[in-house]
Design an enzyme around this catalytic site. Structure first.
Site, short mmCIF file in Angstrom:
data_model
loop_
_atom_site.label_atom_id
_atom_site.label_comp_id
_atom_site.label_asym_id
_atom_site.label_seq_id
_atom_site.Cartn_x
_atom_site.Cartn_y
_atom_site.Cartn_z
N LYS A 274 0.88 -1.18 0.00
CA LYS A 274 0.00 0.00 0.00
C LYS A 274 0.92 1.24 0.00
CE LYS A 274 -4.24 1.72 2.09
NZ LYS A 274 -5.35 1.42 3.01
N GLU B 282 -19.25 -4.01 10.83
CA GLU B 282 -20.12 -3.16 11.65
C GLU B 282 -21.19 -3.99 12.36
OE1 GLU B 282 -19.10 -2.44 8.60
OE2 GLU B 282 -18.05 -0.54 8.83
N ARG C 82 -25.11 -0.46 7.80
CA ARG C 82 -24.87 -1.89 7.57
C ARG C 82 -25.30 -2.72 8.78
NH1 ARG C 82 -19.82 -3.85 4.23
NH2 ARG C 82 -21.20 -3.20 2.55
C1 LIG Z 1 -18.67 -0.84 5.33
C2 LIG Z 1 -17.43 0.00 5.34
N1 LIG Z 1 -16.78 0.20 6.49
C3 LIG Z 1 -15.67 0.98 6.52
C4 LIG Z 1 -15.19 1.56 5.37
C5 LIG Z 1 -13.98 2.47 5.40
N2 LIG Z 1 -12.87 1.93 4.62
C6 LIG Z 1 -12.62 2.32 3.40
S1 LIG Z 1 -11.28 1.57 2.73
C7 LIG Z 1 -11.01 0.71 4.18
C8 LIG Z 1 -9.87 -0.23 4.30
C9 LIG Z 1 -9.94 -1.25 3.22
O1 LIG Z 1 -8.83 -2.14 3.38
P1 LIG Z 1 -8.50 -3.09 2.16
O2 LIG Z 1 -9.74 -3.69 1.65
O3 LIG Z 1 -7.44 -3.98 2.63
O4 LIG Z 1 -7.98 -2.10 1.01
P2 LIG Z 1 -6.56 -1.35 0.95
O5 LIG Z 1 -6.87 0.09 1.33
O6 LIG Z 1 -5.63 -2.01 1.89
O7 LIG Z 1 -6.14 -1.47 -0.48
C10 LIG Z 1 -11.97 1.02 5.11
C11 LIG Z 1 -12.04 0.47 6.47
C12 LIG Z 1 -15.92 1.32 4.18
N3 LIG Z 1 -15.54 1.90 3.00
N4 LIG Z 1 -17.01 0.54 4.19
#
Ligand SMILES: Cc1ncc(C[n+]2csc(CCOP(=O)(O)OP(=O)(O)O)c2C)c(N)n1
Ligand SMILES: CC(=O)[C@@H](O)[C@H](O)COP(=O)(O)O
Ligand SMILES: [Mg+2]
Length: 648
Positions: free
Chosen positions: A285, A385, A413
């Site tokens: 990342k 959630e 959610r």
């Molecule tokens: C239901 C929900 N909860 C929280 C988020 C906030 N959020 C956006 S990206 C993320 C992290 C995602 O991690 P990953 O899938 O590993 O993607 P990366 O950023 O590491 O590429 C979070 C928690 C969201 N978009 N949707």
């Protein structure tokens, strides 16, 4: 330096015929375009640098949009957008009227699903592919790209379960960088790390049989003569994909997510398998941007998003130079998140039963402060959630006082957990809903505009919203003192700038307060940020000779019926102001209260319209929907002016 390739890529078709070396170069050009653009305008950052090679590999082996490529959340889809005809519009992303923050079906035929909330892509993919198997629409390959963080969302496993059962021929690319926004958490994350970080396991699947047949002392020969089933189960023990294989998904991994040639090979093999296949890909990342790539977990978390003008010439921009003798800029009000995070720590210190819960939004909710100060009172459940609410329910049943800090939009959610578990059983759970209202650049998937309407119908729940940061401190204290479900909402960004109380005090549940007495023509009754808008409108009305009464409702449930009846009785017009949808919102609650008391309501409701509000700077969005002091004053003058004429 070889000739740039990106300028001549206007769509995936332009990747045809490029060699692996050219594709690798193209990925780097995409990366540099993102660093330059996002470093200037701001936006999601680290995740996008991690998917440059993946997007190039996918669009070079697939034929989008006949083949479907789905990006979970979509915050990592900028390379995909660049390769699908939006290279030159990247500088407008998340801006009012510009490209959408995430994937959006109305934006491009290559955006197969709308996103923004995590963990949904596999579910869509199963539906798309099963529709094709049903003979519906054009047949094609379906690939869902989901991050290791998003894989902690339960709904992703519901989809894995269904597709494994159906044998749906599709591919899931698990984009594993060990990060959510903050470091990924939980058992799944530990499993991914074990596999991703153990190079020996990178070849386990292919090398497994060869390795086992070479075992000494005749073990190898005996293995060689075992039946295929037993061989498979022994190999599976050695190979890292056991979890998936047990769900009838073939597992391939771990593939280097920054090697286009390896990715193309693995993806082609997975697609040709004509069955459910997980391709486990290891990425970084923030790849290619040293402060993220070499900054460890902290660096990757810091650069999940980049602020405008935060990067220059491919490196963090230097802090602006303060000219000697220049007047220091006035101190800015604190962020509501920071005030909440600090207040929660104080509440935890006051009462050992208080526990803080986040669903993978450690710094976004301010719970990073609790994690630092009182780590034993802090829990991160991952992007889960619903689990956050069930975990809170369990804690409450055992006598704890859980505070689930979840953005208003993400709390959607867990709606059934609020209905079925928290409210029905009248559990002592506090919902701290940050990002309530129009959040700005993240747009309609992230605006926290429905919580008043979706929570108000629930029996036993108390709804409150502070007009400023001092009230937030008092309300959190009140919520924790109250024995039952409470939902507290507050907006994204800066607070008002009032002094914080030395000690929090209790607020009488269901009580509002009059802040400014008026001349009897107009009463402006605000809820949460609506109080500030009401005060702005009152100042403008004063210029027209109208001294408006301004009141703070403080609660949307229970509503202060005495205050509302008094305001209606003493004024020609009662105006309610809320940063939430009007349908079923606070103003509707006031209307119901008056009607149920047999009082003829003369109400004007100010709030958000019955449509999804676009993305862009909050001030522009407030203008668009009329959520400004000026717009309110204008509407009131039109109403009162008319009424004054009629009355005279
Ligand atoms: C239901 C929900 N909860 C929280 C988020 C906030 N959020 C956006 S990206 C993320 C992290 C995602 O991690 P990953 O899938 O590993 O993607 P990366 O950023 O590491 O590429 C979070 C928690 C969201 N978009 N949707
Ligand atoms: C993609 C996603 O859902 C998060 O990155 C979100 O954009 C964070 O929002 P805040 O910037 O309001 O914390
Ligand atoms: Mg991740």
């Amino acid at each position: 330096m070889s000739e740039p390739i990106l300028p001549r890529v206007d769509g995936p078709e332009d990747l045809r015929g490029l060699s692996d070396e050219q594709l690798q170069q193209l990925a780097q050009e995409v990366r540099e375009h993102i660093i330059d653009t996002v470093g200037e305008i701001g936006g999601h950052f680290g995740a996008n640098l991690g998917t440059c090679e993946l997007a190039v590999a996918l669009h070079s082996v697939l034929d989008s949009p006949r083949d479907k490529i789905l990006w979970d959340v979509g915050h990592q889809a900028y390379p995909h957008k660049i390769l699908t005809g939006r290279r030159d519009q990247l500088s407008t992303i998340r801006k009012y009227g510009g490209l959408t923050p995430f994937c959006a079906i109305e934006e491009s035929e290559h955006d197969i699903m709308g996103a923004g909330h995590a963990s949904t892509s596999i579910g869509y993919a199963v539906g798309l592919k099963e529709a094709m198997r049903h003979g519906q629409g054009e047949d094609g390959n379906v690939v869902a790209v989901i991050g290791d963080g998003s894989m902690t969302g339960g709904v992703a496993f519901e989809a894995m379960h269904q597709a494994g059962g159906l044998g749906t021929p599709m591919v899931v690319v698990l984009n594993d960088n060990g990060m959510s926004i903050s470091p990924n958490v939980g058992a799944l994350s530990r499993y991914f790390n074990r596999v991703r970080l153990n190079p020996k396991l990178w070849k386990a699947r292919e090398g497994g049989e060869e390795f086992l047949t070479k075992l000494p002392a005749g073990i190898g020969e005996r293995f060689a003569h075992l039946g295929p089933q037993l061989k498979e189960s022994i190999k599976a023990f050695w190979a890292p994909g056991l979890l998936w294989e047990e769900l009838d998904w073939a597992y391939m991994g771990v593939v280097d997510g920054h090697d286009v040639s390896m990715l193309r090979e693995a993806l082609s093999e997975a697609i040709a398998a004509e069955r459910p296949v997980v391709v486990h890909v290891a990425t970084v990342k923030g790849k290619g941007f040293a402060p993220a790539e070499e900054g460890g977990l902290e660096g990757m978390e810091k650069w999940h998003a980049a602020k405008p003008n935060s990067i220059a010439n491919g490196a963090p921009a230097p802090a602006p130079v303060v000219k000697p003798g220049a007047a220091a800029a006035p101190p800015k009000p604190p962020q509501y998140t920071q005030v909440f995070g600090e207040a929660l720590v104080e509440e935890c210190r006051r009462d050992e039963r208080v526990i803080g819960i986040t669903a993978a939004m450690n710094s976004g909710t301010g719970l990073n402060i609790l994690q630092r100060e009182l780590p034993e009172r802090y829990f991160d459940v991952g992007i889960a959630e619903q689990q956050a609410l069930l975990f809170a329910s369990g804690l409450a049943l055992q006598g704890c006082k859980p505070v689930a800090a979840i953005y208003s939009t993400f709390l959607q959610r867990a709606f059934d957990q609020i209905v079925h578990d928290v409210c029905l059983q009248r559990l002592d759970v506090v919902l701290a809903m940050d990002r309530a209202g129009l959040v700005g650049d993240d747009g309609p998937t992230h605006h926290g505009v429905f919580d008043i309407a979706y929570l108000r119908p629930l029996p036993h729940i108390v709804l409150m919203a502070p007009r400023d940061e001092a009230q937030l401190v008092h309300m959190l204290h009140t919520a924790l003192a109250y024995d039952g479900p409470v939902a507290l909402r507050y907006p994204r960004g800066e607070a008002v700038g009032v002094p914080l109380p030395a000690e929090p005090r209790l607020i009488e549940i269901g009580s509002g307060e009059i802040l400014q007495e008026g001349d009897g023509k107009v009463a402006l009754l605000g809820y949460g940020s609506g109080v500030g808008k009401a005060q702005e409108a009152a100042a403008l009305l004063a210029e027209h000779g109208i001294v408006a009464t301004v009141a703070d409702a403080r609660f949307a449930k229970p509503i202060d019926t005495g205050l509302v009846a008094q305001l209606q009785a003493e004024h020609e017009l009662l105006v309610t102001v809320e940063e939430g949808v009007l349908a079923g919102g606070f103003g509707t609650g006031v209307w119901e209260t008056l009607s149920d008391s047999g009082i003829a309501a003369r109400i004007m409701r100010v709030g958000l319209p019955d449509r999804y509000v676009t993305h862009g700077a909050p001030a522009l969005l407030h203008e668009e929907v009329g959520y400004t002091g000026a717009a309110i004053a204008e509407r009131v003058l039109a109403a009162v002016g008319t009424r004054t004429t009629a009355a005279s």
